[in-house]
Each structure stands twice: as C-alpha cells, then as structure tokens.
Design an enzyme around this catalytic site. Structure first.
Site, PDB file in Angstrom:
ATOM      1  N   PHE B 118       0.928 -16.330   0.577  1.00 48.41           N
ATOM      2  CA  PHE B 118       0.658 -14.947   0.960  1.00 48.41           C
ATOM      3  C   PHE B 118       0.210 -14.939   2.403  1.00 48.41           C
ATOM      4  CE2 PHE B 118      -0.488 -10.783  -1.168  1.00 48.41           C
ATOM      5  CZ  PHE B 118       0.675 -10.709  -1.888  1.00 48.41           C
ATOM      6  N   GLN B 232      -6.352  -0.370   6.846  1.00 52.52           N
ATOM      7  CA  GLN B 232      -5.187  -1.258   7.027  1.00 52.52           C
ATOM      8  C   GLN B 232      -3.874  -0.496   6.826  1.00 52.52           C
ATOM      9  OE1 GLN B 232      -4.176  -4.522   4.085  1.00 52.52           O
ATOM     10  NE2 GLN B 232      -4.730  -5.736   5.861  1.00 52.52           N
ATOM     11  N   HIS B 234       0.250  -0.792   6.308  1.00 48.20           N
ATOM     12  CA  HIS B 234       1.331  -1.680   5.892  1.00 48.20           C
ATOM     13  C   HIS B 234       2.581  -1.244   6.659  1.00 48.20           C
ATOM     14  CE1 HIS B 234       4.239  -3.719   3.377  1.00 48.20           C
ATOM     15  NE2 HIS B 234       3.262  -4.399   2.840  1.00 48.20           N
ATOM     16  N   LEU B 244       4.993   2.072  -1.008  1.00 46.15           N
ATOM     17  CA  LEU B 244       5.183   0.772  -0.399  1.00 46.15           C
ATOM     18  C   LEU B 244       6.530   0.121  -0.707  1.00 46.15           C
ATOM     19  CD1 LEU B 244       3.023  -0.741   1.211  1.00 46.15           C
ATOM     20  CD2 LEU B 244       2.781  -2.215  -0.765  1.00 46.15           C
ATOM     21  N   GLU B 247       6.665  -6.646   1.109  1.00 48.20           N
ATOM     22  CA  GLU B 247       7.070  -7.592   2.126  1.00 48.20           C
ATOM     23  C   GLU B 247       8.310  -8.388   1.723  1.00 48.20           C
ATOM     24  OE1 GLU B 247       3.199  -7.838   4.035  1.00 48.20           O
ATOM     25  OE2 GLU B 247       3.503  -9.980   3.752  1.00 48.20           O
ATOM     26  N   ARG B 278       1.302  -8.470   9.366  1.00 48.31           N
ATOM     27  CA  ARG B 278       1.344  -7.041   9.046  1.00 48.31           C
ATOM     28  C   ARG B 278       0.967  -6.132  10.201  1.00 48.31           C
ATOM     29  NH1 ARG B 278      -1.350  -6.043   3.078  1.00 48.31           N
ATOM     30  NH2 ARG B 278       0.257  -7.219   1.995  1.00 48.31           N
ATOM     31  N   HIS B 346      -2.838   1.880   3.837  1.00 50.49           N
ATOM     32  CA  HIS B 346      -2.694   1.086   2.625  1.00 50.49           C
ATOM     33  C   HIS B 346      -4.025   0.696   1.983  1.00 50.49           C
ATOM     34  CE1 HIS B 346      -0.794  -1.611  -0.104  1.00 50.49           C
ATOM     35  NE2 HIS B 346      -1.304  -2.700   0.425  1.00 50.49           N
ATOM     36  N   ARG B 381      -8.247  -6.976   5.865  1.00 45.66           N
ATOM     37  CA  ARG B 381      -8.221  -7.647   4.575  1.00 45.66           C
ATOM     38  C   ARG B 381      -6.970  -8.508   4.440  1.00 45.66           C
ATOM     39  NH1 ARG B 381      -5.336  -6.394  -0.552  1.00 45.66           N
ATOM     40  NH2 ARG B 381      -4.136  -4.920   0.666  1.00 45.66           N
ATOM     41  N   SER B 386      -8.117  -8.432  -2.240  1.00 45.26           N
ATOM     42  CA  SER B 386      -8.764  -7.224  -2.737  1.00 45.26           C
ATOM     43  C   SER B 386      -8.923  -7.247  -4.252  1.00 45.26           C
ATOM     44  CB  SER B 386      -7.970  -5.993  -2.317  1.00 45.26           C
ATOM     45  OG  SER B 386      -8.531  -4.880  -2.932  1.00 45.26           O
TER      46      SER B 386
HETATM   47  C1  LIG Z   1       0.610  -0.364  -3.410  1.00 42.71           C
HETATM   48  C2  LIG Z   1      -0.592  -1.276  -3.381  1.00 42.71           C
HETATM   49  C3  LIG Z   1      -0.427  -2.640  -3.588  1.00 42.71           C
HETATM   50  C4  LIG Z   1      -1.524  -3.499  -3.576  1.00 42.71           C
HETATM   51  N1  LIG Z   1      -1.325  -4.841  -3.772  1.00 42.71           N
HETATM   52  C5  LIG Z   1      -2.382  -5.677  -3.773  1.00 42.71           C
HETATM   53  C6  LIG Z   1      -2.213  -7.084  -4.009  1.00 42.71           C
HETATM   54  O1  LIG Z   1      -1.104  -7.559  -4.206  1.00 42.71           O
HETATM   55  N2  LIG Z   1      -3.306  -7.878  -4.009  1.00 42.71           N
HETATM   56  C7  LIG Z   1      -4.557  -7.383  -3.800  1.00 42.71           C
HETATM   57  O2  LIG Z   1      -5.510  -8.162  -3.837  1.00 42.71           O
HETATM   58  N3  LIG Z   1      -4.758  -6.064  -3.593  1.00 42.71           N
HETATM   59  C8  LIG Z   1      -3.707  -5.194  -3.578  1.00 42.71           C
HETATM   60  N4  LIG Z   1      -3.918  -3.857  -3.346  1.00 42.71           N
HETATM   61  C9  LIG Z   1      -5.274  -3.342  -3.235  1.00 42.71           C
HETATM   62  C10 LIG Z   1      -5.948  -3.252  -4.607  1.00 42.71           C
HETATM   63  O3  LIG Z   1      -5.001  -2.892  -5.573  1.00 42.71           O
HETATM   64  C11 LIG Z   1      -7.081  -2.240  -4.651  1.00 42.71           C
HETATM   65  O4  LIG Z   1      -7.917  -2.446  -3.573  1.00 42.71           O
HETATM   66  C12 LIG Z   1      -7.918  -2.381  -5.919  1.00 42.71           C
HETATM   67  O5  LIG Z   1      -7.104  -2.343  -7.052  1.00 42.71           O
HETATM   68  C13 LIG Z   1      -9.006  -1.336  -6.033  1.00 42.71           C
HETATM   69  O6  LIG Z   1      -9.661  -1.456  -7.291  1.00 42.71           O
HETATM   70  P1  LIG Z   1     -10.946  -0.617  -7.660  1.00 42.71           P
HETATM   71  O7  LIG Z   1     -11.371  -1.034  -9.020  1.00 42.71           O
HETATM   72  O8  LIG Z   1     -11.930  -0.724  -6.571  1.00 42.71           O
HETATM   73  O9  LIG Z   1     -10.462   0.896  -7.677  1.00 42.71           O
HETATM   74  P2  LIG Z   1      -9.274   1.640  -8.473  1.00 42.71           P
HETATM   75  O10 LIG Z   1      -8.441   0.737  -9.269  1.00 42.71           O
HETATM   76  O11 LIG Z   1      -8.634   2.513  -7.467  1.00 42.71           O
HETATM   77  O12 LIG Z   1     -10.080   2.526  -9.515  1.00 42.71           O
HETATM   78  C14 LIG Z   1     -10.857   3.626  -9.137  1.00 42.71           C
HETATM   79  C15 LIG Z   1     -11.400   4.279 -10.378  1.00 42.71           C
HETATM   80  O13 LIG Z   1     -12.338   5.287 -10.020  1.00 42.71           O
HETATM   81  C16 LIG Z   1     -12.099   6.448 -10.744  1.00 42.71           C
HETATM   82  N5  LIG Z   1     -12.559   7.596  -9.966  1.00 42.71           N
HETATM   83  C17 LIG Z   1     -12.285   7.874  -8.669  1.00 42.71           C
HETATM   84  N6  LIG Z   1     -12.875   9.027  -8.316  1.00 42.71           N
HETATM   85  C18 LIG Z   1     -13.536   9.492  -9.412  1.00 42.71           C
HETATM   86  C19 LIG Z   1     -14.324  10.634  -9.689  1.00 42.71           C
HETATM   87  N7  LIG Z   1     -14.555  11.592  -8.773  1.00 42.71           N
HETATM   88  N8  LIG Z   1     -14.841  10.773 -10.923  1.00 42.71           N
HETATM   89  C20 LIG Z   1     -14.609   9.856 -11.878  1.00 42.71           C
HETATM   90  N9  LIG Z   1     -13.876   8.757 -11.666  1.00 42.71           N
HETATM   91  C21 LIG Z   1     -13.347   8.575 -10.453  1.00 42.71           C
HETATM   92  C22 LIG Z   1     -10.618   6.451 -11.011  1.00 42.71           C
HETATM   93  O14 LIG Z   1     -10.341   7.202 -12.156  1.00 42.71           O
HETATM   94  C23 LIG Z   1     -10.343   4.971 -11.227  1.00 42.71           C
HETATM   95  O15 LIG Z   1     -10.564   4.646 -12.574  1.00 42.71           O
HETATM   96  C24 LIG Z   1      -2.819  -2.988  -3.341  1.00 42.71           C
HETATM   97  C25 LIG Z   1      -2.984  -1.616  -3.143  1.00 42.71           C
HETATM   98  C26 LIG Z   1      -1.886  -0.768  -3.134  1.00 42.71           C
HETATM   99  C27 LIG Z   1      -2.096   0.672  -2.845  1.00 42.71           C
END
Ligand SMILES: Cc1cc2nc3c(=O)[nH]c(=O)nc-3n(C[C@H](O)[C@H](O)[C@H](O)COP(=O)(O)OP(=O)(O)OC[C@H]3O[C@@H](n4cnc5c(N)ncnc54)[C@H](O)[C@@H]3O)c2cc1C
Lengths: 345, 567
Positions: B118, B232, B234, B244, B247, B278, B346, B381, B386
């Site tokens: 990666f 960040q 992409h 997205l 890559e 990136r 992103h 990042r 992440s």
């Molecule tokens: C397209 C894409 C690809 C990615 N690929 C990778 C990868 O390959 N490797 C990597 O390490 N990272 C990757 N990332 C980044 C990574 O996926 C995210 O940073 C990570 O999943 C975030 O997890 P989280 O638990 O913090 O939040 P999330 O999974 O976003 O969860 C947020 C939660 O909060 C809740 N919530 C939000 N606001 C409220 C509210 N007002 N009231 C009640 N609930 C609320 C939502 O319902 C949800 O359940 C990618 C991101 C994207 C966009």
C-alpha cells in the site's frame, strides 16, 4: 411540473417517477405522487430522488447513505423489482416501464411500513439474533489476538461470496414465502447462517442448525429463486439454502425434521412410482400423532366430499416408469457429482 | 430514561469496538450505542483496500518499528510519536483478534492472513479481504455486538451534549422513527461519528452522512478541534458524484489525459507517471484543470482516466468493480470511453482533540475513530492506517470509559433542557417569509471549499472561503424545513447536518489560513515549504462567543527526528 436535473448536452429524456407515498401521521392509506423531471444519461434513480427532494418536494422520504452500492440503505422497488436506487440507471429503467416513460418507485415488501419508501429493518435484525448469525469462536478468551487460525483458501472460498451480503433486504422483499408468513427465517438470514455454519472457527454449528430446521426455518423455502435473482450482489443464495438442507440431512438424519422427512418421502415416491402417494405423505412427514391431531378434521371433510386421495396400493406406477427410473438415477448421480465439485471450488 | 454508564454515539468500526470492549471490561455497566443509520450501514463499510499491521505474513522481515517509522514519515512529522507507537504495536493483536471472531480475511498460500503493498509503506503489510475489507470488518463487529446483546438505538440522531460546567451530563438525541427528542443521561459519552470530508459535498468520496456531527456537537459544547485544516484528497473521484475510483485503475496501467490528449503526468512525475504519491497526483490534476487543460461540463471540470488501451479482457477480469462504478454512476463504459475524474475530498485528519486514551478536555466526554484527532495521522494519513486507527483507539476508548465511568456521579438531564432542544427544532419548522433552500447552501458550501480551501490554498483564496462560509451561515438562519411530519423527517435531519458542516467548515478554513506553510495534505501556494520552526505544532480551534478561537499544542516527539519527507 418539469425540472431540469443537469443541463449537460449529452442528451436528456423526460421521466416521470411515480412514487409511493404514505405518512402514517396524516394518511389513512398510501397513494402515488408523480414527479416529472428531465434526466440525462448516467443519472441514477437515487440521484433523481435526491433531486426531487431538493427541488420539488422536500417531504418525499427515503433512506440513502453511501450512494455507492455498499451500505445497502436505499433498497426499494423500482419498476416492481427490489434493488438499490443508487446503482440503478434511469435510462435503463426506462426500458422496463410498464407504462412508457413512467418509472414506478415503491418501498420494499414484507417489512413494516414507516413512511414513503422507508420500511422497518428491525424484524430482520431480530431474526439475525434468533438464528445466531455470528461466529462463536473456538479460540479461548485468554488466547484471543495472540495467534491466527489457519484457514485454507478452499475454506475461504466457501463463504467468500456469502460475505458480500450488505443486508439491503432486497431478497427479503422478493421472497414469496415471507409474503405469506412473516415469521419465515428469510433468505438473507439463511445466507448468513450458512456462512457461519461452514466457518471452521465457529463452535455453535449444531445449535444454529437445530434452530434452522424448526418451524418457519430452512424447510419452508419453495425454491422460487426470486431471492437469488434479485440479489444486488449476485450471491447464489439458493445454493446456500440447499447446502443448509443437505447439512441438516447429513448431520441430524432425516428422522429429526419434518422438512427432511417430507423431502425423503417425496423422493422415495417419485423413484418408486413416478408420482406421489399423497394419502400417506403427511404421516411419513410429520408422524401419525401429528397427522391425526392436525389433519383428521380435514380428512373427514374430504371423505364427505369424496376428495380423498387413493390409498397406497391403488396408486399405480406412472407410465414409462422404467425409463423414468433410469433417468432419475442418472440425475441424482449428476447432482451428487456437481455438488462434490462445487465444494472443491 | 434510566441513566447510562456509557453512551456511544456512532455504530461504525470505532463505536462498535468501543461497545464490545466496554462490555468486556465491565459487564455490569449499562451501555447504549446510538447511530443515525443502522450500524452495518456506517461508512466503515466503504473501505476497500485494507488495514495495516506488521504481521510479517507476506514480508517476513517486516517489523512494528518499520510501521511506526512509515506512519510518522507519512504524517509529515506532525503525528504524536507516542500515539503512533500505540497504534502500530497494537496492530497485529487487533487484526488477529478480528480474525479470531470471524472476519473473513483473504489468505496466503500458507493459510495465514493475506497482505498486500500500500502507498507509503516500506513493506506489504496491508491486511485485506478482497476489495471489501471495511464491509467485512463492520459486519463482524456488528455480529459480535448482536451476540453480546449490545443495546442499540438505531436511527437516532444526536443533537446536543448536556453540559454542566466542565462536565457532561449526557446526550440529547432525536428518535427518527417518532421524531421524539429524548434524553440519554450518562456518566460518559463517547463520540465515534466518523469524518467530515462530506462538507466538500459532491467533491467528496464520503457517504452523505459524513457531516461531522459528533465534532460539531463537541465543538459547540466548548471542546477544542485539532488540526482541522488537514483534509486528504484522493486523485480520482468520479466527476458527478465524487465517488472513488480506486488506485487499482492506475496500478493496472490506466492513463491520465487532459483535454489536449496529453499524458500530462510526464510533466510532474517523469518516472512514476500516474503512480506517483496521492497528494502529488492530486495536485497535478488540479493544476491541469486550473490552467485550462481540463474538460468542461455542468457537473464541473475534469480530466480523463483512460483504460481503453488495456483492452476489454483485462478490464473485465481485473477491474470489474471500477467498470461497474463507472457504468452505474457516470453511465460510461471504460472499455469504450475514458472515465471522467477529478480529485475528491476523502479523509479528515483533524477532529476532536483527544489524548492517547480518547479523553477530551471535558470530564466524561471521549472520542475515537475518524471523528477524533489523537493524532496518529498528522498532516497526511497513510492508506490502510485509518481502519487500524478506528479499531485500536475504538478499543482503547471503550476500555477507558468503562474504567472511568465509576468516577462520575449518575447524571440527570432536566426537562427544561430537553424542551430547549425541541424548541430549537420547532423554530426551524415554522414558516417564514423569505427562506433559503438547504440544498443550494450545501452545494455552495462544497463549491467554495473545493475552490478556496481545496488542494491549493493561498491567503486571498482562504479569506474568500472564510467570507463565503460566514455568508452561508447567515443565510442558513433562513433555511426552513418543509416537511412538518414527526415520522422519519429526513428533511429536518439534512438541515441539521448542514448546520454541523457549516460550523466545522469555518474551523477548516480558519486553520488553513493560520498555517503558513505546506505540510502533508495542506499546500499553500504562498508558503510552499514546510516550516518546522514556526509550524511544527498542532492547531486547535475552540468556539468562544460564537467565534473560532485559534490555539496550538506541541507535537509529541520520540525516537524520530524531523527529516525531509521524500519518496
Ligand atoms: C471510499 C473510502 C475508502 C476507504 N478505504 C480505506 C482503506 O482501504 N483503508 C483504511 O484504513 N481506511 C479507508 N478509508 C477510511 C475509513 O474507512 C474511515 O476512516 C473509517 O471507516 C471511519 O470509521 P469510524 O468508525 O470512525 O466512522 P464511520 O464508520 O463513518 O461511522 C460513523 C458512525 O457515526 C454515526 N453517526 C454520525 N453522526 C451521527 C449523529 N448525529 N447521531 C447518531 N449517530 C451518528 C453513524 O451512524 C455511523 O454509525 C476509506 C474511506 C472512504 C470514504
């Protein structure tokens, strides 16, 4: 009213979205609203709904989140078929309309309505709990995180496809059994149960299976294949259902479950006579006591109306039974071989 | 409602891991998880690539030490080195733990967890499950939470923290199904609400709900945000939606072409061409567009990602997902036509300022995941770090809150306070003479951010951005909710999300203007080099009397001295 979604010169078409509306606070029954917009090539159904919500009618309610076909929020029926709105192209849907130019949008079926295109997902979650749709790990607690299980590529492929499921519930909506019986386990939960049952890290296979063979369980499926046809991730759900059934037959023996016994009796009749011996089918499936208790009143009525099926000795073999038996044996042999192959894959 | 020991806001990877760990730490605690979408819909499901851990399955000589160094260097030396050490040392354990409870990782020939290379990593240490890693991790965690009987409040929208001086009394949230505003009195509240990159709206790869709600709620309660200027980008998002294109498309040999038909990367990265890092590729595409060599369309300017020369067979066999996305979201078949793309917001490096245990400055309030800034990602990042972050710090915060909940007295939230929250919503729903459309504001916010607080930043642009945002905030006061129904009022929810984005956007722009240097994802045309003397520090943004009060915090250093970041 006609609104423009995007002034791009790639070509545009007028489209009417006929959308199911229901707000339990004010409506005594559901109705449809028509929204006509001008949509360019490449626009999805979800983007069109977003556009309508922003520009035409802010009260139109639906779920949407990732908008990229992975979260499963925006499942709904488009032109009668359950699918994700975010991955459905408007122009393609135009070819499938019953009334030209009118795309019909409705909520998923077989789930309690909440508002407009939003249905209640809780019943599905409850079923996931009832059928233990999780891994109960064989790794002792104090060993967790210290070492990996070794899992073969072959085992991984057994559940790889099943783990594509995003719980969008399109299959739930399309399932013909669920429409008649809300308590039925549902295709999504069967798929998830299968995925857990073939995972070597899991320790509650037998408990899960015991639940699956009870009433409203795996034997209620009628093989209509609608779940598989509508799966937005093209998962072979029916294969998983078959696999659970075979597993049930193998593990617990046919005597344990009515569904299994029914299947066995069915096969036996077909092989012997080329048709069913209906009079004794309930007894062979559910036993004498159950049959007497549950079917006696109906049997009496049938006798009165002279509708009773003939007793076994009177059921003659179907015409050409010899050729049929040979074909039958060949077929079962094929199925067995196919099955062994697919397990190896 | 019965007072809770822990209320977790968010059911993504961070929130679910926190719930599991809190239950494990003290099974007697009364814990609730609130989520505005069903937990399995959270944006964690969108992560395809994988999660980093120095398991050494693929490269036997990989070490935790190397992972630490790659992460610090990747962060452009802005990450806190003690936090990075926690992240990378816990990584192998947490990935194995997930494996132990059912995550279907892809496998190596020797049946161990598969790993792949990666960006920015010296060894192939990204653990993956095909191209659905985040989805399968989220499913596993959700399954385990159901197994343990975690109490979920699904489709509840968090509105406010209830605050008493320096301590929180719990959370106020709206039940989407009934429209009822409910109090969740709690000894501790954990925010795990994901990122804020959706404020760039259709110039973002994020889910519609990645609107930074938790950050905005904490910010309004007086908790500082950290390093908000770091967003960040992409390089390849789809033109219309910002979704997205991974890559992989360039990895397999796709070309980036401008409107003159030129493979322009030759001017920016002669050797690596399309496969440069990136941030470099993003900047190159942006430069082409800014200098008038992009294509034009009502959905914005863009360039072409051309795969046609790879041939139908290769596209179908190796890039089926990309073809499907392009067909579904642009109506373009990459076998026959180039894909219209441009850089897309992103990931948000900034977030709620926490220590290494997820504590904020407010007693009883914690945060983890993309909504928090520990900081392990610093100014940039690394891919695959992440998912790791949300798992490791999700677990730590769950443990910490469970241990510390006992310290705090049971909390109550008064009827009066609840009524204030209800009134605020009701006011929004009153008809007014002149009104603004939330949809228009949302789009304008995305545009001004992309233009003025985007990939290239500069003093006058940033001033313009800040001015636009405050104009939008003013107009927001006139935004009206047209749907008057209590049941599942998504119109109201979207308006509230817009409010959160507007509040946070200001901190992003103000932080970007303050930071007079270029570091990681933050590129100032007027200050093109990294300035360690003045800017080797975190920025803070605190809300005081309705204004952003800027602050700063030192970076925790460790074994690694500052170096130039070259690849
Ligand atoms: C397209 C894409 C690809 C990615 N690929 C990778 C990868 O390959 N490797 C990597 O390490 N990272 C990757 N990332 C980044 C990574 O996926 C995210 O940073 C990570 O999943 C975030 O997890 P989280 O638990 O913090 O939040 P999330 O999974 O976003 O969860 C947020 C939660 O909060 C809740 N919530 C939000 N606001 C409220 C509210 N007002 N009231 C009640 N609930 C609320 C939502 O319902 C949800 O359940 C990618 C991101 C994207 C966009």
């Amino acid at each position: 009213m006609t609104e423009t979604i995007d002034q791009h010169q790639e070509g545009k078409r007028d489209v009417t979205f006929r959308v199911f509306r229901f707000n339990p606070q004010v409506d005594s029954k559901p109705y449809f609203d028509d929204y006509t917009i001008s949509a360019e090539r490449g626009i999805t159904v979800l983007r069109s709904l977003n556009y309508i919500k922003e520009h035409v009618d802010a009260t139109l309610s639906f779920r949407a989140f990732c908008q990229a076909g992975i979260c499963g929020s925006c499942s709904m029926r488009v032109n009668g078929i359950s699918k994700l709105a975010c991955t459905s192209q408007v122009w393609e849907e135009l070819d499938k309309c019953r009334e030209p130019g009118i795309i019909k949008v409705e909520p998923l079926r077989s789930m309690p309505m909440i508002k407009d295109l939003i249905v209640d997902m809780d019943p599905l979650v409850d079923k996931m709990k009832r059928y233990a749709n999780w891994i109960e790990s064989t790794m002792p607690l104090d060993e967790m995180g210290k070492k990996e299980f070794l899992v073969s590529e072959e085992e991984f492929h057994r559940y790889d496809k099943a783990t594509d499921c995003i719980l969008c519930a399109s299959c739930v909506s399309e399932c013909s059994i669920l429409r008649a019986n809300k308590e039925y386990v549902s295709p999504a939960v069967l798929l998830k149960s299968y995925r857990m049952n073939v995972d070597s890290r899991d320790s509650i296979h037998d408990i899960r299976l015991a639940e699956l063979v009870k009433d409203h369980g795996v034997w209620d499926c009628t093989h209509c294949y609608r779940c598989q046809e509508s799966c937005v991730k093209s998962i072979p759900i029916m294969e998983a259902i078959h696999a659970i059934r075979e597993d049930a037959l193998e593990c617990r023996g046919p005597k344990d479950t009515s569904g299994a016994k029914h299947a066995e009796a069915f096969m036996e009749d077909i092989e012997k006579k080329g048709k069913l011996v209906e009079a004794t089918l309930p007894i062979r499936t559910n036993g004498m006591i159950w049959t007497l208790r549950n079917l006696l009143p109906m049997a009496m009525k049938m006798i009165v109306k002279r509708r009773t099926p003939p007793p076994p000795p009177l059921v003659k073999s179907a015409k050409g039974i010899k050729i049929f038996r040979a074909m039958f044996r060949e077929m079962t042999e094929h199925v067995k071989q196919d099955h062994q192959k697919s397990h190896k894959k | 409602m019965k007072p809770f020991d822990i209320v977790i806001v968010g059911g993504g990877g961070a929130g679910l891991y926190a719930a599991m760990e809190a239950m494990k730490t003290n099974p007697a605690l009364n814990i609730a998880v609130l989520s505005k979408v069903y937990p399995n819909r959270s944006h964690t499901s969108a992560a395809q690539g994988g999660a980093n851990a120095a398991l050494g399955n693929k490269a036997k000589d990989d070490t935790i030490e190397m992972h630490i160094f790659d992460t610090i260097k990747g962060s452009d030396y802005l990450a806190d080195q003690d936090a990075v050490e926690v992240l990378c040392s816990e990584a192998p354990k947490i990935i194995r733990e997930l494996e132990n409870i059912g995550t279907p990782w892809s496998r190596m020939e020797d049946n161990t967890i598969a790993q792949r290379p990666f960006g920015g990593a010296g060894r192939p240490r990204c653990c993956y499950c095909a191209d659905k890693t985040g989805h399968t991790i989220l499913q596993t965690l959700y399954e385990q939470c159901l197994r343990k009987g975690v109490l979920f409040f699904n489709e509840y929208f968090a509105l406010n923290l209830s605050v008493n001086g320096s301590r929180s009394r719990g959370l106020i949230a709206m039940n989407m199904k009934t429209g009822k505003v409910e109090a969740f009195p709690a000894k501790t509240v954990i925010f795990a609400t994901g990122g804020y990159a959706k404020m760039y709206w259709n110039r973002s790869s994020n889910a519609a709900g990645n609107t930074g709600d938790g950050q905005a709620i904490a910010y309004r309660a007086g908790i500082p945000m950290k390093d908000m200027e770091f967003v960040q980008f992409h390089p390849t998002g789809l033109r219309k939606s910002g979704l997205l294109v991974t890559e992989g498309a360039r990895g397999e040999g796709g070309y980036l072409i401008n409107k003159d038909g030129e493979r322009f990367m030759v001017r920016y990265a002669k050797e690596k061409m399309e496969l440069g890092p990136r941030d470099l590729v993003s900047r190159s595409i942006e430069t082409e567009i800014l200098e008038g060599r992009g294509f034009d369309s009502p959905a914005g300017k863009y360039i072409h990602l051309d795969l046609r020369h790879l041939g139908a067979d290769l596209i179908k066999s190796r890039l089926p997902q990309i073809r499907e996305m392009s067909l579904n979201f642009e109506g373009v078949d990459p076998i026959e036509e180039p894909i219209p793309v441009r850089p897309t917001a992103h990931y948000s490096m900034g977030g709620i300022d926490t220590d290494n245990f997820g504590r904020t400055i407010m007693d009883g309030v914690y945060a983890a995941g993309e909504c928090a800034c520990v900081s392990v990602h610093g100014a940039n990042r690394l891919g695959g770090n992440s998912l790791l972050d949300i798992l490791v710090f999700g677990r730590i915060v769950g443990h910490t809150a469970a241990e510390e909940a006992g310290k705090f007295a049971p909390a109550t939230i008064s009827e009066l306070e609840l009524k204030e929250s209800v009134d605020e919503l009701r006011n929004r729903m009153q008809p007014s003479g002149h009104y603004e459309r939330y949809g228009a504001l949302r789009e304008e916010l995305g545009q001004t951010l992309a233009l003025n607080v985007g990939i290239f930043r500069e003093s006058s642009l940033l001033h313009k951005g800040i001015q636009d945002i405050s104009g939008l905030k003013e107009r927001f006061k006139k935004v009206r909710v047209f749907d008057s129904s209590d049941v599942f009022n998504t119109n109201l929810m979207q308006v509230l999300e817009l409010k959160n984005m507007l509040d946070l956007a200001e901190t992003v722009a103000v932080g970007a203007l303050a930071r007079e240097e270029s570091r990681g994802s933050h590129t100032r045309i007027d200050f093109p080099v990294r300035d360690d003397e003045k800017w080797h520090k975190h920025t803070l943004a605190t809300l005081v009397d309705g204004k952003v009060l800027p602050g700063e915090k030192p970076v925790t250093m460790g074994r690694y001295e500052l170096q130039e970041r070259t690849y």
